[in-house]
Structures are given as C-alpha cells and as structure tokens.
Design an enzyme around this catalytic site. Structure first.
Site, PDB file in Angstrom:
ATOM      1  N   TYR A  10      56.625  71.838  -7.955  1.00  0.00           N
ATOM      2  CA  TYR A  10      56.934  70.521  -7.381  1.00  0.00           C
ATOM      3  C   TYR A  10      55.770  69.551  -7.511  1.00  0.00           C
ATOM      4  O   TYR A  10      54.679  69.913  -7.915  1.00  0.00           O
ATOM      5  CB  TYR A  10      57.460  70.615  -5.957  1.00  0.00           C
ATOM      6  CG  TYR A  10      56.660  71.307  -4.871  1.00  0.00           C
ATOM      7  CD1 TYR A  10      55.330  71.649  -4.989  1.00  0.00           C
ATOM      8  CD2 TYR A  10      57.297  71.609  -3.658  1.00  0.00           C
ATOM      9  CE1 TYR A  10      54.646  72.253  -3.955  1.00  0.00           C
ATOM     10  CE2 TYR A  10      56.620  72.228  -2.616  1.00  0.00           C
ATOM     11  CZ  TYR A  10      55.298  72.539  -2.768  1.00  0.00           C
ATOM     12  OH  TYR A  10      54.622  73.135  -1.726  1.00  0.00           O
ATOM     13  N   GLU A  11      56.065  68.288  -7.201  1.00  0.00           N
ATOM     14  CA  GLU A  11      55.139  67.169  -7.428  1.00  0.00           C
ATOM     15  C   GLU A  11      54.750  67.034  -8.889  1.00  0.00           C
ATOM     16  O   GLU A  11      53.626  66.663  -9.233  1.00  0.00           O
ATOM     17  CB  GLU A  11      53.879  67.315  -6.560  1.00  0.00           C
ATOM     18  CG  GLU A  11      54.125  67.251  -5.075  1.00  0.00           C
ATOM     19  CD  GLU A  11      54.790  65.957  -4.631  1.00  0.00           C
ATOM     20  OE1 GLU A  11      54.701  64.970  -5.372  1.00  0.00           O
ATOM     21  OE2 GLU A  11      55.398  65.946  -3.552  1.00  0.00           O
ATOM     22  N   GLY A  12      55.696  67.318  -9.774  1.00  0.00           N
ATOM     23  CA  GLY A  12      55.441  67.259 -11.212  1.00  0.00           C
ATOM     24  C   GLY A  12      54.974  68.609 -11.699  1.00  0.00           C
ATOM     25  O   GLY A  12      53.897  69.073 -11.315  1.00  0.00           O
ATOM     26  N   ARG A  69      50.014  65.119  -5.037  1.00  0.00           N
ATOM     27  CA  ARG A  69      49.627  66.064  -6.089  1.00  0.00           C
ATOM     28  C   ARG A  69      48.301  66.742  -5.762  1.00  0.00           C
ATOM     29  O   ARG A  69      48.134  67.944  -5.974  1.00  0.00           O
ATOM     30  CB  ARG A  69      49.561  65.340  -7.440  1.00  0.00           C
ATOM     31  CG  ARG A  69      50.931  65.072  -8.018  1.00  0.00           C
ATOM     32  CD  ARG A  69      50.927  64.179  -9.238  1.00  0.00           C
ATOM     33  NE  ARG A  69      52.286  64.084  -9.768  1.00  0.00           N
ATOM     34  CZ  ARG A  69      52.673  63.245 -10.724  1.00  0.00           C
ATOM     35  NH1 ARG A  69      51.783  62.420 -11.252  1.00  0.00           N
ATOM     36  NH2 ARG A  69      53.925  63.229 -11.142  1.00  0.00           N
ATOM     37  N   GLN A  86      51.871  67.745 -15.813  1.00  0.00           N
ATOM     38  CA  GLN A  86      50.489  67.338 -15.533  1.00  0.00           C
ATOM     39  C   GLN A  86      49.624  67.483 -16.782  1.00  0.00           C
ATOM     40  O   GLN A  86      48.772  66.616 -17.068  1.00  0.00           O
ATOM     41  CB  GLN A  86      49.901  68.204 -14.404  1.00  0.00           C
ATOM     42  CG  GLN A  86      50.666  68.204 -13.105  1.00  0.00           C
ATOM     43  CD  GLN A  86      50.843  66.826 -12.514  1.00  0.00           C
ATOM     44  OE1 GLN A  86      49.927  66.011 -12.523  1.00  0.00           O
ATOM     45  NE2 GLN A  86      52.039  66.548 -12.020  1.00  0.00           N
TER      46      GLN A  86
END
Length: 585
Positions: free
Chosen positions: A433-435, A295, A440
């Site tokens: 992507y990556e959350g 992240r 977040q």
C-alpha cells in the site's frame, strides 16, 4: 511477545549523529525545545507503547475488526487505548499550536511512530492516517475549514482517511469514476465507491474526516482532472458541532493476511456533502502532501516491525540450546554462524533505516519551518529523492527482517503463540500500500534520476562526499570509507547510464528499477553507517561503541558489495524480455 524501545539508539541519533537541537535551532517554533524535552517525550512514548499497546496486539490480531449492519467494531482494548492515546496528547505531538497541537519537530514524531508500529501496527494506522489528513488540510484548505476541522483532529476526537483507490483504479488514479457536483451553497455532492480505505469506519472517534478524490463534470481526462474533497462522516455546523449523518456508509471490511485490527473498508459515497480542498482539478497535487508523508510513515512501519522481530529472535537465540559451538558441546544457538548472520543482517538494516528516518525528519522540519528559502528548497528536494527509497527499502528490508526472525525461531516462529508469524503478516502489506514498491522504484529511476538528469541525486552524492571527506582513525570507519567511495563511483556511473538511455529505452530499462532502488538503498545506508561510526566517542560506553563497530564492519563486508552487482544488473537492460511474446514469460 516482548519489546523494549531502543531508546539508547534513538537518543544517540538525536543527540550525537544529527544533533537535532542545534540542527533545528534556527527555527523559531522549535527554539524553546531542548534535548532534555526530546528525551523525556521519547521515554514517555516508550512507556505507552510497551505498557498499553503491546498487551492488546496479539488479541487484536486474533479477533480482528468486526463488521455488522454497516458498523465496525475494533478488538477489545482498542477503544480504551485510543482514548488514553488522545488524552495524553499523542495525536497532536507535531501539530501546529495554532490548532491545538504541541508543535514538536517531525523528527521526534517519527521516532514515536516507530515505537507504536513496533508494538501495535494495526493501532498505529488509525492516528497515522489522521496525521496525514491533517497535513493535507492544513496545507491546502481554506482558513474556515482549517479552523473547524484541525483542532478536533489534533485532539483525536475526529479521525482522518485518504479515499483514493476504486475497484477499477488502483495506482492509475486518472481512471477514477467518483463524481462531485457543485451546489449553490458552495458545497459539493460526492458519489462513488472507494476500496481499501484504512480506518474508513470504526468506533474509536466521534467523527471521521474522509479526503476523497473525485472528478467534476467539466474535468479534463486523466490525472489532471482530479479534485480533492473533504467529506465528513457526520456533518457539522458553522460552530464545529456535530449535526446529522452524512451520506457516507461502509459496505464491508476486508478479511486480510495481516493488520487485522485495522479496519480496511469499502466506502460508499451517495451524494455525500463535501467541500473542495485546494483548486479544482488540482486535487492530486494536494493529495500528494498526504501521500508522501504516509509513504514515509509506512516505511517507518517496516522499521518498527523489524526492530521487534530482531529483539524477539535475538532473545530466543540466547535462550535456545541446540547443537555444538567452538567452545561448548551444548550451546545457545546465538553461537552458530548462520544465526549470527541473520541477527546482524536484521540489526544493520534496522539501525541504518532508523538513521535515515531521523535525517528525513530533520529535512521535513527544515522544509516546512526554516526561514531561509534556499534551505527549505534543498530539504524539499532531498525529501523528493529519498521518499521512494525510504518507503520501498525500509519495507523490503523490514519484511526480510521479520522472515529472518521467523527462521531464527524455526518451528516456534511458525506457531502463532510466539508472535513472529504475525510480524511477517503485518509487515507484508507495507510493500504494497501507499504505492507498491515497484512503483516507488520506477518513480526513482524514471522521474527522480532519468528525467531529472541526476540533479536530485547529485544532492545525495554531495552529502556522501562530505562524509567521505572526514578523516577517521577508527579502523571500522576507515574500511567503510574506502569501500563506500568505490561503491559511490559505481552508483554514479549507473545513474549517468540511466540519464543517457532513459529517452531511447524508456519502458525497457524500467525492468531494472527495483535493482537500482536497492542499490541506492545500500548506498544511503553505507553513508549513514559511516556517519554513525564517525560520531562514536568514549562517553557512549565501550559496549555501545563495540556493537556499532561490529555492525558497521558487517555492513561494509557483507552488504555494501551488493551495490556493484545490482548496478551491473541495471546496466544489462531488459530488452530481450520486453520483446518476447507473452506466452514465453
């Protein structure tokens, strides 16, 4: 497209603002490193990025990855660049020397990664995923697995992936269907389909190591039933030698808006041999070691692309003649007020983001290497709080910076040959992507502030209070100091409101999560701009100091006031909109 690594800015952060050499001096593993070495490493990384990666970026976007008969071919020049990348030791810069790494601080690695993202985002994703997989294996695997797998990964001979997402389970990983069954020899057979797997298949390395989330037959439901498995593309023997192909195959690659030279794969595991990483049913916690680092890495993608967009649009604005200015009948467009607004907005966000990136790099180094447990714990807590802010704010503002750059170029920005439209396309995915950045934001508001009762946020407030206490005679710093103090008070009040209301209004107040994260981002940037202004001195040169003061003043007057409005929106709540029928939305 042109790019010149911002080494002067990077060295200013490393030397003056955060004094990395002294900050990490108490760590034994960094005791032999000095500022001269750090400077040299950054200079060499700049040369590699500018001379090797940038020239193949445009063609990589035009041609993209090709898929045929289960095999993925990367664009021309990528294999040669990757081979040079590995031979030069870049994959192992921050790796443990025990496994063949160079042991440099993560702080320096992040600056290197920014330059690579700036010049070739698609390329950077391959070593970035390998780096994340390395850290997860190092933190949670058995000694045998670490000895077998980590050295070739740090060499770059073997690449890494994270295989989480499934067609029906994106952010809600508790619903994954991939299964694993234990064998008599202690290995596992893993079966299932994963999608959106970055670097799942490619022709750059001789092996690919997949970290796969799956469930055992006796797994409890939901996230608590997830285990983590290491599944190699090619099996190895007890000596680490490649043997036979594993039951891992690529079903297809995605045709995407951007990052076209990065292979985004559908991966099929058909009773593929794998090995448990960590404890059974504790896989999500193990994977978060990789996810949190990734992240931050994806946040760095936003910084890198924003820097390239700024440089390209500023150079264009200087050369492009259009319209009148206060002093000339035909002027460069950089003389126009709105162009200066856009260029300054690009720059003040990018420079503050880079400062936060370096600060977070020092915290990672302290968290994993410092001898004092209290310092390690404090650094880990700060990283827990700052990671969602960095991932979301870096990428939101990075995408905005690329769009502003396209606007500066006007029609030329919309045309492929200038390169800016590629930056916009490459930057967009970083918000997803990556959350996603919405997730977040919910993580920050709900977990890190509301349910945590502001304990983590108080650590950040303490850092800001300490900087506000420093006396300054610099007008730009004094002005920012006063405004930041007022903004901090507003942010504190909003955080307290969240704590007071989170239990009764749990779902409804999440509507303000993005606004709260952005308010937090502006607050952190204000703190870092004050820190940067407080470290200016005559040795840095008149032009450098003047540019910093101008940018700090712009942030203070035109961007920091956003905190009040954003906090007001958070406190308004979203109950009427949550109560409304779906047909009204």
């Amino acid at each position: 497209m042109s790019y010149q690594a911002p080494l002067e800015e990077m060295n200013y952060l490393v030397k003056q603002v955060f004094n990395v050499e002294n900050t990490l001096s108490a760590i034994d593993s960094f005791s032999e490193f000095d500022i001269e070495l750090y400077t040299t490493v950054l200079e060499e990384a700049a040369k590699f990025s500018e001379n090797v990666l940038l020239p193949i970026n445009h063609e990589g976007d035009e041609i993209g990855c090709q898929f045929e008969n289960g095999q993925v071919t990367t664009p021309p020049g990528f294999k040669e660049a990757y081979a040079e990348f590995c031979q030069s030791g870049w994959q192992g810069t921050s790796g443990d020397p025990e496994y063949g790494g160079q042991g440099l601080p993560k702080t320096i690695h992040l600056l290197i990664e920014e330059m690579i993202f700036s010049t070739n985002t698609s390329f950077c994703l391959y070593p970035s995923l390998t780096n994340g997989a390395y850290h997860a294996i190092r933190a949670h695997a058995s000694d045998t697995i670490k000895q077998l797998y980590l050295p070739p990964m740090l060499e770059g001979r073997w690449a890494g992936t994270m295989a989480l997402t499934e067609p029906h389970a994106g952010s809600d990983l508790g619903n994954i269907k991939t299964k694993a069954t234990e064998q008599t020899d202690g290995s596992y057979l893993v079966s299932g389909t994963k999608i959106f797997i970055t670097g799942g298949e490619h022709d750059l390395s001789e092996n690919i190591i997949h970290l796969v989330l799956a469930k055992l037959p006796d797994a409890p439901p939901g996230p608590k039933g997830i285990s983590l498995f290491l599944v190699p593309k090619i099996k190895i023997n007890e000596h680490g030698e490649l043997t036979e192909t594993n039951q891992v195959s690529c079903g297809s690659i995605e045709h995407k808006m951007g990052i076209k030279a990065s292979a985004t794969c559908v991966m099929n595991f058909d009773e593929a041999q794998g090995y448990l990483i960590g404890e059974k049913h504790k896989g999500l916690a193990c994977m978060f070691t990789m996810m949190n680092l990734e992240r931050l890495s994806i946040g760095v993608q936003g910084i890198g692309l924003a820097e390239t967009a700024y440089q390209l649009s500023r150079n264009y604005a200087i050369e492009r003649k259009q319209g009148k200015s206060q002093s000339a009948k035909l002027a460069s467009i950089i003389e126009h007020a709105d162009i200066r607004r856009m260029l300054l907005e690009q720059r003040v966000h990018t420079e503050a983001a880079r400062a936060l990136m370096v600060f977070m790099g020092t915290q990672i180094d302290l968290q994993y290497h410092h001898q004092d447990a209290a310092i390690r714990e404090n650094a880990a807590s700060l990283m827990s709080l700052l990671t969602p802010i960095a991932k979301a704010f870096f990428t939101d503002k990075g995408y905005e910076a690329c769009n502003l750059g396209l606007q500066v170029l006007g029609g030329h920005g919309y045309i492929r040959e200038w390169g800016l439209e590629q930056l916009v396309r490459d930057a967009k995915i970083a918000q997803i992507y990556e959350g996603t950045n919405g997730i977040q934001s919910q993580d920050l508001l709900v977990r890190k502030v509301g349910l945590d009762k502001m304990q983590l946020m108080q650590l950040l407030y303490d850092e800001i209070d300490a900087e506000l206490a420093i006396k300054t005679s610099l007008p730009a710093a004094y002005q920012l100091q006063q405004q930041l103090s007022s903004a901090l008070q507003c942010h504190r009040q909003t955080s307290q409101w969240i704590v007071q209301n989170i239990e009764q209004r749990f779902f409804e107040i999440q509507g303000g999560a993005v606004d709260y994260l952005h308010a937090s981002g502006y607050l952190v940037y204000g703190w870092l701009w004050l820190k940067m202004l407080n470290q200016l001195n005559d040795e840095l040169g008149e032009t450098f100091c003047a540019r910093k003061q101008l940018a700090g003043q712009y942030f203070c007057e035109h961007l920091l006031p956003n905190i009040n409005q954003l906090c007001q929106k958070v406190g308004t709540g979203y109950q009427p909109y949550m109560d409304a029928e779906q047909s009204l939305i």
